[in-house]
Write a protein that holds these residues in place. Sequence first.
Motif, mmCIF file in Angstrom:
data_model
loop_
_atom_site.group_PDB
_atom_site.id
_atom_site.type_symbol
_atom_site.label_atom_id
_atom_site.label_comp_id
_atom_site.label_asym_id
_atom_site.label_seq_id
_atom_site.Cartn_x
_atom_site.Cartn_y
_atom_site.Cartn_z
ATOM 1 N N PHE A 155 -3.144 17.544 -5.660
ATOM 2 C CA PHE A 155 -4.380 16.756 -5.571
ATOM 3 C C PHE A 155 -4.072 15.260 -5.556
ATOM 4 O O PHE A 155 -4.642 14.501 -4.756
ATOM 5 N N ILE A 156 -3.163 14.822 -6.432
ATOM 6 C CA ILE A 156 -2.803 13.403 -6.484
ATOM 7 C C ILE A 156 -2.120 12.981 -5.189
ATOM 8 O O ILE A 156 -2.367 11.887 -4.660
ATOM 9 N N GLN A 157 -1.260 13.842 -4.642
ATOM 10 C CA GLN A 157 -0.620 13.526 -3.378
ATOM 11 C C GLN A 157 -1.641 13.388 -2.255
ATOM 12 O O GLN A 157 -1.575 12.447 -1.449
ATOM 13 N N ALA A 158 -2.596 14.314 -2.202
ATOM 14 C CA ALA A 158 -3.632 14.236 -1.165
ATOM 15 C C ALA A 158 -4.492 13.000 -1.341
ATOM 16 O O ALA A 158 -4.825 12.311 -0.364
ATOM 17 N N LEU A 159 -4.848 12.692 -2.588
ATOM 18 C CA LEU A 159 -5.685 11.523 -2.851
ATOM 19 C C LEU A 159 -4.949 10.241 -2.474
ATOM 20 O O LEU A 159 -5.530 9.334 -1.859
ATOM 21 N N GLY A 160 -3.676 10.155 -2.837
ATOM 22 C CA GLY A 160 -2.897 8.985 -2.463
ATOM 23 C C GLY A 160 -2.772 8.838 -0.958
ATOM 24 O O GLY A 160 -2.878 7.728 -0.417
ATOM 25 N N GLY A 161 -2.554 9.946 -0.257
ATOM 26 C CA GLY A 161 -2.484 9.895 1.195
ATOM 27 C C GLY A 161 -3.789 9.445 1.829
ATOM 28 O O GLY A 161 -3.797 8.706 2.818
ATOM 29 N N ILE A 162 -4.913 9.885 1.260
ATOM 30 C CA ILE A 162 -6.221 9.495 1.789
ATOM 31 C C ILE A 162 -6.444 7.996 1.622
ATOM 32 O O ILE A 162 -6.889 7.303 2.550
ATOM 33 N N VAL A 163 -6.144 7.471 0.438
ATOM 34 C CA VAL A 163 -6.317 6.042 0.188
ATOM 35 C C VAL A 163 -5.426 5.219 1.108
ATOM 36 O O VAL A 163 -5.865 4.224 1.713
ATOM 37 N N ILE A 208 0.830 -1.203 0.000
ATOM 38 C CA ILE A 208 0.000 0.000 0.000
ATOM 39 C C ILE A 208 0.864 1.253 0.000
ATOM 40 O O ILE A 208 0.716 2.144 -0.840
ATOM 41 N N THR A 209 1.777 1.330 0.960
ATOM 42 C CA THR A 209 2.597 2.532 1.086
ATOM 43 C C THR A 209 3.577 2.677 -0.077
ATOM 44 O O THR A 209 3.864 3.794 -0.518
ATOM 45 N N LEU A 210 4.075 1.562 -0.584
ATOM 46 C CA LEU A 210 5.028 1.633 -1.689
ATOM 47 C C LEU A 210 4.370 2.164 -2.954
ATOM 48 O O LEU A 210 4.927 3.021 -3.650
ATOM 49 N N VAL A 211 3.175 1.676 -3.270
ATOM 50 C CA VAL A 211 2.473 2.141 -4.464
ATOM 51 C C VAL A 211 2.117 3.619 -4.346
ATOM 52 O O VAL A 211 2.337 4.410 -5.271
ATOM 53 N N VAL A 212 1.571 4.007 -3.200
ATOM 54 C CA VAL A 212 1.177 5.405 -3.002
ATOM 55 C C VAL A 212 2.400 6.316 -3.053
ATOM 56 O O VAL A 212 2.386 7.361 -3.716
ATOM 57 N N ALA A 213 3.473 5.933 -2.362
ATOM 58 C CA ALA A 213 4.683 6.760 -2.347
ATOM 59 C C ALA A 213 5.284 6.876 -3.746
ATOM 60 O O ALA A 213 5.775 7.950 -4.139
ATOM 61 N N THR A 214 5.245 5.798 -4.523
ATOM 62 C CA THR A 214 5.808 5.839 -5.876
ATOM 63 C C THR A 214 5.026 6.792 -6.774
ATOM 64 O O THR A 214 5.607 7.613 -7.492
ATOM 65 N N VAL A 215 3.698 6.685 -6.737
ATOM 66 C CA VAL A 215 2.863 7.577 -7.559
ATOM 67 C C VAL A 215 3.090 9.036 -7.175
ATOM 68 O O VAL A 215 3.248 9.917 -8.037
ATOM 69 N N VAL A 216 3.113 9.288 -5.882
ATOM 70 C CA VAL A 216 3.295 10.659 -5.403
ATOM 71 C C VAL A 216 4.648 11.215 -5.832
ATOM 72 O O VAL A 216 4.757 12.357 -6.294
ATOM 73 N N GLN A 217 5.697 10.420 -5.705
ATOM 74 C CA GLN A 217 7.029 10.917 -6.031
ATOM 75 C C GLN A 217 7.253 11.064 -7.526
ATOM 76 O O GLN A 217 7.993 11.943 -7.960
ATOM 77 N N VAL A 218 6.633 10.213 -8.338
ATOM 78 C CA VAL A 218 6.723 10.401 -9.790
ATOM 79 C C VAL A 218 6.133 11.749 -10.177
ATOM 80 O O VAL A 218 6.707 12.504 -10.980
ATOM 81 N N MET A 219 4.964 12.073 -9.592
ATOM 82 C CA MET A 219 4.355 13.373 -9.870
ATOM 83 C C MET A 219 5.239 14.512 -9.365
ATOM 84 O O MET A 219 5.372 15.551 -10.018
ATOM 85 N N SER A 220 5.861 14.318 -8.219
ATOM 86 C CA SER A 220 6.721 15.358 -7.660
ATOM 87 C C SER A 220 7.951 15.587 -8.532
ATOM 88 O O SER A 220 8.361 16.733 -8.762
#
Length: 411
Positions: A185-193, A133-145
């Motif tokens: 927005f994507i970072q917030a959404l990923g954090g919420i999930v 869970i955390t790996l997928v969310v962190a990866t998506v967030v950091q790619v956007m960053s």
Amino acid sequence: MNDSPGWASPGSSPSDGERPGAPSDQQASGDSKWSAEQPPPGDWSSPAAGPTPPPQAPPQQGQGWGPYGGQQHAGPYGSPYGGQYGYPGGPGQWGKPPAAKPGVIPLRPLDMGEILDGAVATMRAHWRSVLPITLVVATVVQVMSVLLQKYVMSDLALAADPAADIEQTINTLGTASAVSFGAVFIQALGGIVATAMLTMIFSRAVLGNTSTVSAAWREARPQLLRLFGLTLLMGFGFALLVVVLIVPGILARSVGLAVLGGFAALPLAIWLWTKYSLASPALMLEKGTVFKSLGRSSKLVKGAWWRIFGITLLTSIITGIIAAIIVWPLTFLGVALFGGGMGGLQAGTASTAWGALILSGIGAIIAQTIVMPMQSGVTVLLYVDQRIRREGLDLELARAAGVENYGTTGG
């Protein structure tokens, strides 16, 4: 009714509109290990454990994981916290039996070390569920960053060029703002999930149960929209606080007034942040509405503000140090190898070099994968601890975990 197997299994929440003790849908279908003919609260011993002990006083309010699900009572040791355990370290505790511990925490009021240890123990014991869970969310967030830093930073530098015309500057700033908003927005959404799913995993770990990623998603999904609304409402509240207290000084071009507003906004924001810090687990585990969850957090935090603030602050410091230890060496290495070193820093090219951005992003992914579940776990365990102290939730936890004769003098 509550659908969460981890937190709804002991019984329905009073907010569900059903009478306490009524069998749930899972009980009717045979999915739950509790039969439809459960003994009343207080008679929780197994049928094979021998004669039924004398009945105890019925709960003052409904049972289950909803508001006030546990009994309001004093245990055999005179504890106002419920269960069979007196105040930790209090007088007259020499003959106290050890606390039942079906999962990652003992079923009694917790101290700070036990809360932190429970969060780490869950990460270690249930890493197969937590890590993906955390790996997928962190990866998506950091790619956007990384994409944001690579392209938006360059566009902002172009917009600041005196040679650029006004129309080009406006278009560039508009594009950069849109991309920045999308990334946030994507970072917030990923954090919420991630928060929603981790809450379900930690709730099962308290009972000694495991949870798969798919099960955590099924349990969290019905509340995701409300959790998003809660996050948006709290963010809007803090933004409104800044606008009301700081912006007037900026508009009046008064540095003193703006600074004074900042000094007023900071403690107020911290107070509100702590007051409503338990709203997220309350929303996910009690299946309530956004405003009911804010009210529940306020009631649970009342009288324990400093304790919750201290534990949360210490957790933030610990996770911040862990993140810095991981991120900063990789960031410096990326700047040295790919960003041109000190020359690149002075020229402003180090922050947009692909190699430096990728190494920094990898460090951030590793750090968030470790830090995110620890922060979520501490919040969930603080919520559980406050409900044990206020509502005797340890009895409902013991019942859900199958602990026999819990809450009796002979336990």
